[in-house]
Scaffold this motif. Structure first.
Motif, PDB file in Angstrom:
ATOM      1  N   GLN A 200      11.863  17.591  -4.793  1.00  0.00           N
ATOM      2  CA  GLN A 200      10.750  16.833  -4.098  1.00  0.00           C
ATOM      3  C   GLN A 200      10.474  15.553  -4.874  1.00  0.00           C
ATOM      4  OE1 GLN A 200       7.920  18.878  -1.739  1.00  0.00           O
ATOM      5  NE2 GLN A 200       6.279  18.228  -3.182  1.00  0.00           N
ATOM      6  N   TYR A 201      10.651  15.584  -6.125  1.00  0.00           N
ATOM      7  CA  TYR A 201      10.163  14.423  -7.040  1.00  0.00           C
ATOM      8  C   TYR A 201      11.223  13.312  -6.619  1.00  0.00           C
ATOM      9  CZ  TYR A 201      10.483  11.634 -11.145  1.00  0.00           C
ATOM     10  OH  TYR A 201      10.494  10.291 -12.048  1.00  0.00           O
ATOM     11  N   LEU A 202      12.377  13.648  -6.510  1.00  0.00           N
ATOM     12  CA  LEU A 202      13.586  12.767  -6.619  1.00  0.00           C
ATOM     13  C   LEU A 202      13.397  12.082  -5.138  1.00  0.00           C
ATOM     14  CD1 LEU A 202      16.564  14.114  -8.628  1.00  0.00           C
ATOM     15  CD2 LEU A 202      15.071  12.377  -9.104  1.00  0.00           C
ATOM     16  N   GLY A 203      13.104  12.971  -3.986  1.00  0.00           N
ATOM     17  CA  GLY A 203      13.128  12.448  -2.994  1.00  0.00           C
ATOM     18  C   GLY A 203      11.778  11.301  -2.629  1.00  0.00           C
ATOM     19  N   THR A 204      10.859  11.744  -3.281  1.00  0.00           N
ATOM     20  CA  THR A 204       9.702  10.630  -3.380  1.00  0.00           C
ATOM     21  C   THR A 204      10.028   9.560  -4.029  1.00  0.00           C
ATOM     22  OG1 THR A 204       8.055  12.390  -3.091  1.00  0.00           O
ATOM     23  CG2 THR A 204       7.284  10.395  -3.871  1.00  0.00           C
ATOM     24  N   LEU A 205      10.797   9.587  -5.102  1.00  0.00           N
ATOM     25  CA  LEU A 205      11.237   8.457  -6.055  1.00  0.00           C
ATOM     26  C   LEU A 205      12.133   7.615  -5.420  1.00  0.00           C
ATOM     27  CD1 LEU A 205      10.495   7.662  -8.853  1.00  0.00           C
ATOM     28  CD2 LEU A 205      12.726   8.675  -9.528  1.00  0.00           C
ATOM     29  N   SER A 206      13.042   8.061  -4.328  1.00  0.00           N
ATOM     30  CA  SER A 206      13.981   7.280  -3.593  1.00  0.00           C
ATOM     31  C   SER A 206      13.335   6.595  -2.493  1.00  0.00           C
ATOM     32  CB  SER A 206      15.102   8.400  -3.066  1.00  0.00           C
ATOM     33  OG  SER A 206      14.250   9.018  -1.855  1.00  0.00           O
ATOM     34  N   SER A 207      12.333   6.609  -2.391  1.00  0.00           N
ATOM     35  CA  SER A 207      11.476   5.827  -1.181  1.00  0.00           C
ATOM     36  C   SER A 207      11.051   4.637  -1.769  1.00  0.00           C
ATOM     37  CB  SER A 207      10.289   6.695  -0.544  1.00  0.00           C
ATOM     38  OG  SER A 207       9.341   6.670  -1.421  1.00  0.00           O
ATOM     39  N   ILE A 208      10.766   4.495  -3.002  1.00  0.00           N
ATOM     40  CA  ILE A 208      10.316   3.295  -3.821  1.00  0.00           C
ATOM     41  C   ILE A 208      11.125   2.059  -3.743  1.00  0.00           C
ATOM     42  CG2 ILE A 208       9.418   2.563  -6.166  1.00  0.00           C
ATOM     43  CD1 ILE A 208       8.676   5.339  -6.515  1.00  0.00           C
TER      44      ILE A 208
ATOM     45  N   ALA B 178       0.894  -1.249   0.214  1.00  0.00           N
ATOM     46  CA  ALA B 178       0.178   0.032  -0.063  1.00  0.00           C
ATOM     47  C   ALA B 178       0.774   1.306  -0.151  1.00  0.00           C
ATOM     48  CB  ALA B 178      -0.974   0.025   1.043  1.00  0.00           C
ATOM     49  N   ARG B 179       1.889   1.217   1.128  1.00  0.00           N
ATOM     50  CA  ARG B 179       2.891   2.559   0.845  1.00  0.00           C
ATOM     51  C   ARG B 179       3.454   2.824  -0.643  1.00  0.00           C
ATOM     52  NH1 ARG B 179       6.787   2.359   5.607  1.00  0.00           N
ATOM     53  NH2 ARG B 179       6.980   4.649   5.151  1.00  0.00           N
ATOM     54  N   LEU B 180       3.815   1.286  -1.213  1.00  0.00           N
ATOM     55  CA  LEU B 180       4.528   1.650  -2.423  1.00  0.00           C
ATOM     56  C   LEU B 180       3.649   2.219  -3.320  1.00  0.00           C
ATOM     57  CD1 LEU B 180       6.963   0.990  -4.325  1.00  0.00           C
ATOM     58  CD2 LEU B 180       5.720  -1.346  -4.847  1.00  0.00           C
ATOM     59  N   ARG B 181       2.136   1.725  -3.575  1.00  0.00           N
ATOM     60  CA  ARG B 181       1.165   2.258  -4.470  1.00  0.00           C
ATOM     61  C   ARG B 181       1.183   3.726  -4.035  1.00  0.00           C
ATOM     62  NH1 ARG B 181      -2.832  -0.066  -2.450  1.00  0.00           N
ATOM     63  NH2 ARG B 181      -3.785   1.745  -1.417  1.00  0.00           N
ATOM     64  N   ILE B 182       1.052   4.479  -3.066  1.00  0.00           N
ATOM     65  CA  ILE B 182       1.121   5.916  -2.679  1.00  0.00           C
ATOM     66  C   ILE B 182       2.341   6.498  -3.093  1.00  0.00           C
ATOM     67  CG2 ILE B 182       1.011   7.245  -0.795  1.00  0.00           C
ATOM     68  CD1 ILE B 182      -0.902   5.438   0.745  1.00  0.00           C
ATOM     69  N   ALA B 183       3.531   5.877  -2.806  1.00  0.00           N
ATOM     70  CA  ALA B 183       4.637   6.392  -3.349  1.00  0.00           C
ATOM     71  C   ALA B 183       4.598   6.611  -4.839  1.00  0.00           C
ATOM     72  CB  ALA B 183       5.861   5.857  -2.776  1.00  0.00           C
ATOM     73  N   ARG B 184       4.502   5.627  -5.410  1.00  0.00           N
ATOM     74  CA  ARG B 184       4.373   5.549  -6.924  1.00  0.00           C
ATOM     75  C   ARG B 184       3.162   6.901  -7.185  1.00  0.00           C
ATOM     76  NH1 ARG B 184       4.830  -0.885  -8.160  1.00  0.00           N
ATOM     77  NH2 ARG B 184       7.027  -0.836  -8.068  1.00  0.00           N
ATOM     78  N   GLU B 185       2.174   6.612  -6.745  1.00  0.00           N
ATOM     79  CA  GLU B 185       1.165   7.954  -7.270  1.00  0.00           C
ATOM     80  C   GLU B 185       1.466   9.265  -6.923  1.00  0.00           C
ATOM     81  OE1 GLU B 185      -2.176   6.771  -5.056  1.00  0.00           O
ATOM     82  OE2 GLU B 185      -2.882   5.155  -6.240  1.00  0.00           O
ATOM     83  N   ASN B 186       2.324   9.578  -6.069  1.00  0.00           N
ATOM     84  CA  ASN B 186       2.768  10.774  -5.668  1.00  0.00           C
ATOM     85  C   ASN B 186       3.873  11.084  -6.345  1.00  0.00           C
ATOM     86  OD1 ASN B 186       1.519  12.283  -2.982  1.00  0.00           O
ATOM     87  ND2 ASN B 186       1.265  10.209  -2.741  1.00  0.00           N
ATOM     88  N   ALA B 187       4.945  10.112  -6.699  1.00  0.00           N
ATOM     89  CA  ALA B 187       6.029  10.370  -7.540  1.00  0.00           C
ATOM     90  C   ALA B 187       5.455  10.661  -9.004  1.00  0.00           C
ATOM     91  CB  ALA B 187       6.840   9.111  -7.518  1.00  0.00           C
TER      92      ALA B 187
END
Length: 523
Positions: A240-248, A201-210
């Motif tokens: 901000q985009y790369l920071g979110t992308l790094s959590s994936i 679920a967190r991965l889906r959220i991270a991808r959507e926000n990325a």
């Protein structure tokens, strides 16, 4: 009375004359030195409850607390637990320890019968030379002999009876320990499964926000190239985009690790889990269940916890060992008998048959305090186990209360965080609108994006905490202690039968969970 192993279909292969068995019962039933076991329940544990537990539990028939995971209505989880019951290594070891304790009980039961039953035979060759003054003769002669000796120590002081009592309690302690292994295994499988679903679920959220932040980054890129904005907006959007992308990658790694953990819990090497495809549509779903379904009051469930029962059985086993040690303070009375036959090939030598029988008394009068101090050692060990039992009960109560408290907090936060993520989503829409119309700078858009990602992630993490707290509550109350799997699986049974004659012991199915030991009882 102590529950006896014979109630579960296992009867030792005793082929003895009826008279001997009756005589054994008479001679071994004189008295038992040492204390009879007394239960050590504290007054608070008999009526224990807490406001937190009452708030998050309800009395209902279904689902049974022994299969509490059915409360989630997830066929994937049910399949994983069934597979873990069949393949988990720690559970197999716990089952084998039950068999070991069962064999130890068989050794103790043998003490009711003559301890020495020895038969021996010998053939000796001897050379002799005879001379009567006129003739000298020599030759080799054979001597034959056979004897049977029996020795039976009478259990006047209950040494063997107490040993049986101790082994019987140890057998049921091993069963309770296996039940405790089941409780732990089921909780671990459920925890790991929902950890996997949370990571999905967190991965889906991270991808959507990325993806959302990527679009903003691309817009600022075009505006910067067109000279309509400065480089600061571009770099902030890119950061901000790369920071979110790094959590994936980290979340993807968590999913893989959770799958590996589930594989090991099921007794497999890390690999694919087809069980996760039993029920589609569950990927990334973290359910919210706000009540634990119970079939008894918390105090009863607490004292029925397998580890609590195991601790009580260990106390009972140790209490009986005090009697075993005390029996050494008194004289030992035995009945001895011997039948001896001897013969020789020497001409004229007689065959003899001799029989001797009688009582024997031995008494360690001067032991310099060895026996007395051994009794003290056993008593000190009993007191240690008593304190350990009380600690186990208190710790169980703490675990249950803590889990209920954490569940209440997670349930209270759920609605708040749900509103927060809805507000964050609306804020982002408004920020984009006023930015496009030129009424604010791009920083407000970035802040709104960051808040949306944080609130959505916090909402899922809190859902995971709620599920984890519910699982912990069921575990703290001892739920999930049963399984349909036998003590020993078919492959292990075949391997052991090839090595050793186990009689019918390996063919037994699981014995039902034993009740707590009764006060002042014996096997």
């Amino acid at each position: 009375m102590w529950p006896s192993i014979r109630r579960y279909g296992t009867v030792l292969p005793l082929r003895r004359d009826c008279f001997i068995v009756c005589l054994a019962g008479f001679l071994t039933g004189c008295m038992r030195v040492g204390p009879d076991f007394q239960r050590q329940h504290e007054a608070w544990s008999e009526h224990w409850s807490s406001a937190s537990i009452e708030q998050v539990t309800q009395q209902a028939a279904q689902p049974d607390v022994r299969q509490w995971w059915q409360v989630f209505g997830d066929a994937n989880l049910e399949q994983l637990i069934a597979e873990a019951d069949a393949g988990n290594g720690d559970l197999k070891i716990a089952g084998l320890r039950v068999l070991e304790a069962r064999a130890q009980l068989g050794i103790a039961l043998a003490g009711r019968y003559p301890q020495v039953q020895q038969a021996s035979a010998a053939v000796l060759a001897s050379a002799r030379k005879r001379s009567d003054g006129f003739n000298t003769r020599s030759g080799v002669y054979l001597q034959y002999g056979a004897d049977f000796t029996i020795g039976w120590e009478l259990d006047f002081w209950g040494r063997f009876a107490r040993a049986i009592e101790s082994a019987d309690a140890a057998f049921f302690a091993a069963q309770a320990n296996r039940d405790a292994a089941l409780v732990l295994l089921h909780a671990q499988v459920a925890d790991t499964y929902f950890t996997l679903r949370t990571a999905e679920a967190r991965l889906r959220i991270a991808r959507e926000n990325a993806q959302l932040q990527k679009r903003s980054y691309e817009i600022t890129q075009k505006l910067f190239k067109a000279g309509e904005t400065d480089e600061l907006d571009l770099q902030q959007a890119r950061t901000q985009y790369l920071g979110t992308l790094s959590s994936i990658p980290d979340l993807e790694s968590q999913i893989v690790l959770a799958r590996h953990a589930l594989s090991v819990l099921m007794g497999r090497p890390p690999g694919p889990l087809p069980e996760l495809d039993v029920q589609s549509g569950k990927e990334g779903v973290v359910p919210l269940v706000d009540r634990a379904v119970l079939q008894g009051v918390p105090a009863d469930l607490l004292l029925r916890r397998p580890d609590v029962r195991a601790a009580e059985y260990q106390m009972a086993a140790q209490s009986a060992l005090i009697g075993v040690a005390k029996a050494d303070l008194y004289p030992s009375v035995s009945l001895l008998g011997s039948l001896v036959w001897s013969a020789s090939s020497l001409t004229g030598s007689p065959n003899t048959l001799a029989f001797a029988a009688g009582p024997s008394v031995t008494w360690n009068v001067f032991d310099h305090g060895r026996i007395t101090n051994n009794v003290r050692v056993q008593d000190a060990r009993l007191q240690q186990l008593t304190v350990a039992y009380q600690n186990t009960v208190r710790e169980a109560a703490r675990e249950a209360d803590d889990a209920a408290t954490a569940l209440i907090a997670a349930l209270q936060r759920d609605s708040i965080l749900n509103d927060a993520q809805a507000a964050a989503r609306r804020s982002l829409t408004l920020a984009n609108t006023v930015y496009r119309e030129g009424y604010s700078d791009f920083q407000r858009v970035l802040d709104a994006q960051r808040a949306l990602f944080a609130q959505q992630d916090a909402y899922i993490v809190n859902r995971s905490n709620a599920v984890g707290s519910l699982v912990a509550l069921y575990k703290a109350l001892g739920g999930g202690w049963t399984t349909r799997q036998p003590l020993v699986d078919a492959a292990t049974r075949q391997q052991m039968q090839q090595r050793t004659d186990w009689g019918g012991m390996l063919n037994e199915t699981n014995a039902p969970a034993a009740n707590a030991p009764s006060e002042g009882t014996s096997p």
